[in-house]
Design an enzyme around this catalytic site. Structure first.
Site, PDB file in Angstrom:
ATOM      1  N   LYS A  62      17.659 -73.219 109.658  1.00 50.17           N
ATOM      2  CA  LYS A  62      18.135 -71.891 109.143  1.00 50.17           C
ATOM      3  C   LYS A  62      17.175 -71.593 108.035  1.00 50.17           C
ATOM      4  O   LYS A  62      16.777 -72.480 107.149  1.00 50.17           O
ATOM      5  CB  LYS A  62      19.441 -71.649 108.936  1.00 50.17           C
ATOM      6  CG  LYS A  62      19.796 -70.290 108.300  1.00 50.17           C
ATOM      7  CD  LYS A  62      19.982 -69.280 109.255  1.00 50.17           C
ATOM      8  CE  LYS A  62      20.077 -67.497 108.910  1.00 50.17           C
ATOM      9  NZ  LYS A  62      18.736 -67.284 109.020  1.00 50.17           N
ATOM     10  N   GLN A 116      15.093 -75.250 101.352  1.00 46.40           N
ATOM     11  CA  GLN A 116      16.129 -74.525 102.099  1.00 46.40           C
ATOM     12  C   GLN A 116      17.035 -75.665 102.639  1.00 46.40           C
ATOM     13  O   GLN A 116      18.350 -75.199 102.514  1.00 46.40           O
ATOM     14  CB  GLN A 116      15.541 -74.174 103.422  1.00 46.40           C
ATOM     15  CG  GLN A 116      16.256 -72.927 103.900  1.00 46.40           C
ATOM     16  CD  GLN A 116      16.279 -71.529 103.029  1.00 46.40           C
ATOM     17  OE1 GLN A 116      15.240 -70.958 103.039  1.00 46.40           O
ATOM     18  NE2 GLN A 116      17.060 -70.926 103.111  1.00 46.40           N
ATOM     19  N   LYS A 123      19.646 -76.022  99.667  1.00 49.27           N
ATOM     20  CA  LYS A 123      20.056 -74.654  99.468  1.00 49.27           C
ATOM     21  C   LYS A 123      21.316 -74.355 100.250  1.00 49.27           C
ATOM     22  O   LYS A 123      22.237 -74.077 100.014  1.00 49.27           O
ATOM     23  CB  LYS A 123      19.296 -73.647  99.428  1.00 49.27           C
ATOM     24  CG  LYS A 123      19.444 -72.257  98.903  1.00 49.27           C
ATOM     25  CD  LYS A 123      18.660 -71.344  99.527  1.00 49.27           C
ATOM     26  CE  LYS A 123      17.123 -71.313  98.954  1.00 49.27           C
ATOM     27  NZ  LYS A 123      16.314 -70.210  99.430  1.00 49.27           N
ATOM     28  N   LYS A 135      11.862 -73.008 107.782  1.00 45.83           N
ATOM     29  CA  LYS A 135      11.204 -71.963 107.230  1.00 45.83           C
ATOM     30  C   LYS A 135       9.992 -71.675 108.043  1.00 45.83           C
ATOM     31  O   LYS A 135       9.304 -72.707 108.774  1.00 45.83           O
ATOM     32  CB  LYS A 135      10.585 -72.326 105.925  1.00 45.83           C
ATOM     33  CG  LYS A 135      10.283 -70.938 104.904  1.00 45.83           C
ATOM     34  CD  LYS A 135      11.488 -70.361 104.307  1.00 45.83           C
ATOM     35  CE  LYS A 135      11.467 -69.331 103.638  1.00 45.83           C
ATOM     36  NZ  LYS A 135      12.353 -68.842 102.764  1.00 45.83           N
ATOM     37  N   GLY A 165      14.194 -62.993 106.972  1.00 48.79           N
ATOM     38  CA  GLY A 165      13.181 -62.517 106.268  1.00 48.79           C
ATOM     39  C   GLY A 165      12.842 -63.451 105.078  1.00 48.79           C
ATOM     40  O   GLY A 165      13.408 -64.360 104.598  1.00 48.79           O
ATOM     41  N   ASP A 166      11.890 -62.998 104.472  1.00 49.18           N
ATOM     42  CA  ASP A 166      11.307 -63.683 103.234  1.00 49.18           C
ATOM     43  C   ASP A 166      10.077 -62.655 102.605  1.00 49.18           C
ATOM     44  O   ASP A 166       9.996 -61.638 102.988  1.00 49.18           O
ATOM     45  CB  ASP A 166      10.738 -65.083 103.264  1.00 49.18           C
ATOM     46  CG  ASP A 166      10.627 -65.872 102.009  1.00 49.18           C
ATOM     47  OD1 ASP A 166      11.844 -66.376 101.330  1.00 49.18           O
ATOM     48  OD2 ASP A 166       9.527 -65.810 101.494  1.00 49.18           O
ATOM     49  N   THR A 211      20.789 -61.698  98.245  1.00 49.08           N
ATOM     50  CA  THR A 211      20.137 -62.628  97.382  1.00 49.08           C
ATOM     51  C   THR A 211      20.217 -62.180  95.899  1.00 49.08           C
ATOM     52  O   THR A 211      20.534 -62.979  95.138  1.00 49.08           O
ATOM     53  CB  THR A 211      18.686 -62.599  97.819  1.00 49.08           C
ATOM     54  OG1 THR A 211      18.507 -63.009  99.183  1.00 49.08           O
ATOM     55  CG2 THR A 211      17.783 -63.808  97.183  1.00 49.08           C
ATOM     56  N   ASN A 246      12.726 -57.146  97.866  1.00 52.59           N
ATOM     57  CA  ASN A 246      14.096 -57.071  98.262  1.00 52.59           C
ATOM     58  C   ASN A 246      15.056 -57.751  96.982  1.00 52.59           C
ATOM     59  O   ASN A 246      16.124 -57.061  96.607  1.00 52.59           O
ATOM     60  CB  ASN A 246      14.360 -57.892  99.473  1.00 52.59           C
ATOM     61  CG  ASN A 246      15.767 -58.024  99.913  1.00 52.59           C
ATOM     62  OD1 ASN A 246      16.301 -59.171  99.531  1.00 52.59           O
ATOM     63  ND2 ASN A 246      16.291 -57.186 100.367  1.00 52.59           N
ATOM     64  N   SER A 293      23.537 -64.675 105.366  1.00 54.47           N
ATOM     65  CA  SER A 293      22.870 -64.872 106.910  1.00 54.47           C
ATOM     66  C   SER A 293      23.831 -65.734 107.541  1.00 54.47           C
ATOM     67  O   SER A 293      24.191 -65.434 108.787  1.00 54.47           O
ATOM     68  CB  SER A 293      21.354 -65.732 106.528  1.00 54.47           C
ATOM     69  OG  SER A 293      20.476 -64.872 106.303  1.00 54.47           O
TER      70      SER A 293
END
Ligand code: NDP
Ligand code: 2IT
Length: 449
Positions: A86, A107, A110, A122, A161-162, A205, A236, A381
């Site tokens: 993810k 990630q 996290k 990622k 997204g990123d 976020t 964002n 998410s």
């Protein structure tokens, strides 16, 4: 230096960002390895720094003039010990394997901190969406998904997204996946509300960054009310960080993009923030236009020849870097502290250089590292995936309450893990240790795979 670090430097000497991310984690988990000899025996470090799978592919697409372009696509599936891979997709010209590997590595820890069952991954591309028409972006997303679809799935790997990937791109990517697989499934998060997205995912976020910061402030019996904050970025994460700070009575005086930054001494209020949202999300313009609309403010062009970033030169109490990696260096860290900043909550991934982090820790700043402070996005998410599996939708209040609870519990987890190892107040060690132990124990349970 850990053997695992020297090995990755030797294997991939050019992957500087990846080495930086690995080094930071491995330095802080050394006491955990000393306490658990089994970890070394099972070579967990060597295993955790090597991605389970790296996918690189060609993305050929045609622009509006009929010219063919070829970009490079990536998906790094780093670790699936605690759940399907993810993590987001980044579309930015600077994207390369080192950057995607560092992001995938971060990630893993996290996602572990969120307590939800998500592994780490990622992806992205060196495609630059800036100045491209909607049709070009659509064709690029379709070409990207024409290869990625065979590697992902709702129980395998769930991108989101990123930088450079927002709801427009997620829509085009989802449409192509659905067509190729003939399946309407929760394979991406950050979807539109009308077709499977979760309420509060767009805000998550940024709101999470502020919820985490509020928890850190509470340890010193402080609140956001009356605090002046420096925020970088204007995408964002920066937008919703600003929104939540305003809601809690704080004042935000800066925003930026890759061309420059604005300083508004009076503060960016709700009306100015909606101007920024329209400017960035709809017109896709540059932040300098803020000064044309609000002439009392200051705009300064980005200048890469400087040894510091002038955005961080302003007097404030808190700083929330929400643009990109390594945007705060040692000089910026010293300036921030000299100007009164005592809290840094990272919206971006790895925005502070290692020497900046050392300075924050030496000065006992409340410093929330990205893998803890910005985990709210991936947490929601995870909640989007849960809602998709159940084929239902939770109300806004419920998602927001869960987000707040998750950020609070990440904060407690970091505090407790740091204290357990005699490192009170060190959120970097706390986040790394807690995230690491959870993933490593799952890896050991599952054998040598
Ligand atoms: P957006 O694309 O929405 O916004 C990115 C912002 O950062 C833009 O203002 C952009 O400016 C600026 N920026 C990007 N690259 C650079 C650069 N090299 N130098 C200076 N400014 C730059 O992305 P997000 O807000 O989603 O992401 C921001 C950060 O937050 C990233 O580090 C991301 O990894 C992290 N993050 C994002 C999450 C999410 O849910 N979206 C979750 C957790 C972390 P410009 O418009 O000029 O490109
Ligand atoms: O860095 C991140 O945590 C993200 N870009 C969000 C990842 C996600 O899967 O929501």
């Amino acid at each position: 230096m850990e053997k695992a670090v020297t090995k990755i430097i030797h294997r991939d000497p050019e992957q500087k960002e990846f080495q930086q991310a690995v080094q930071e984690v491995l330095e802080t988990v050394r006491p955990v390895l000393e306490r658990n000899p089994e970890y070394r025996k099972q070579a967990v470090l060597q295993r955790i720094v090597e991605p389970e799978r790296v996918i690189m592919f060609r993305v050929p697409w045609m622009d509006d003039q009929g010219q063919v372009h070829v970009n490079r696509g990536f998906r790094v599936e780093m670790n699936s010990a605690i759940g399907p891979y993810k993590g987001g997709l980044r579309f930015h010209p600077s994207v390369n394997l080192s950057i995607i590997k560092f992001l995938a590595f971060e990630q893993v820890f996290k996602n572990s901190l969120t307590t939800l069952h998500m592994g780490g991954g990622k992806g992205g591309s060196d495609f630059d969406p800036k100045g491209r028409s909607d049709a070009e972006v659509m064709r690029f997303c379709q070409a990207f998904m024409a290869e990625l679809f065979r590697h992902i799935g709702p129980n395998t790997d769930v991108p989101a997204g990123d930088i450079g990937v927002g709801s427009r791109e997620i829509g085009y990517l989802f449409g192509m996946y659905k067509k190729l697989c003939n399946e309407f499934t929760g394979v991406l998060t950050g979807k539109s509300l009308a077709w499977g997205g979760s309420l509060v995912r767009p805000e998550a976020t940024g709101y999470g960054v502020v919820y985490f910061a509020a928890e850190m402030l509470a340890t010193r019996k402080e609140v956001f009310e009356g605090k002046t904050c420096l925020v970088s970025g204007s995408g964002n994460v920066a937008q919703f960080t600003t929104e939540k700070i305003l809601e809690l009575g704080g004042k935000v005086v800066t925003l930026s993009d890759s061309s420059g930054y604005i300083y508004d001494e009076e503060g960016i209020d709700a009306e100015k923030l909606s101007f920024v949202k329209e400017l960035k999300n709809i017109r896709r313009g540059r932040i300098r236009e803020y000064c044309e609309r609000y002439p009392h403010t200051v705009y300064r062009d980005a200048d890469s020849s400087l040894d510091h970033n002038p955005l961080w030169d302003h007097k404030a109490d808190c700083a929330m870097p929400c643009a990109t990696q390594n945007e705060i260096n040692e000089n910026d860290a010293i300036t921030l502290i000299n100007n009164g900043v005592f809290l840094v909550s990272e919206g971006a991934n790895m925005p502070c250089s290692p020497s900046a982090v050392d300075i924050f820790l030496e000065n006992a700043i409340l410093y929330g590292p990205g893998k803890a402070a910005n985990a709210g996005g991936v947490a929601v998410s995870g909640l989007e995936m849960a809602q998709n599996s159940m084929r239902l939708k939770w109300p806004r209040e419920e998602v927001d309450a869960r987000l707040k609870q998750i950020m609070k519990s990440i904060h407690t987890t970091c505090v407790d893990a740091a204290e357990e190892y005699g490192l009170k107040g060190n959120y970097v060690a706390g986040a790394n240790i807690a995230g690491f132990v959870n993933v490593v124990n799952a890896m050991l349970d599952q054998g040598l795979v």
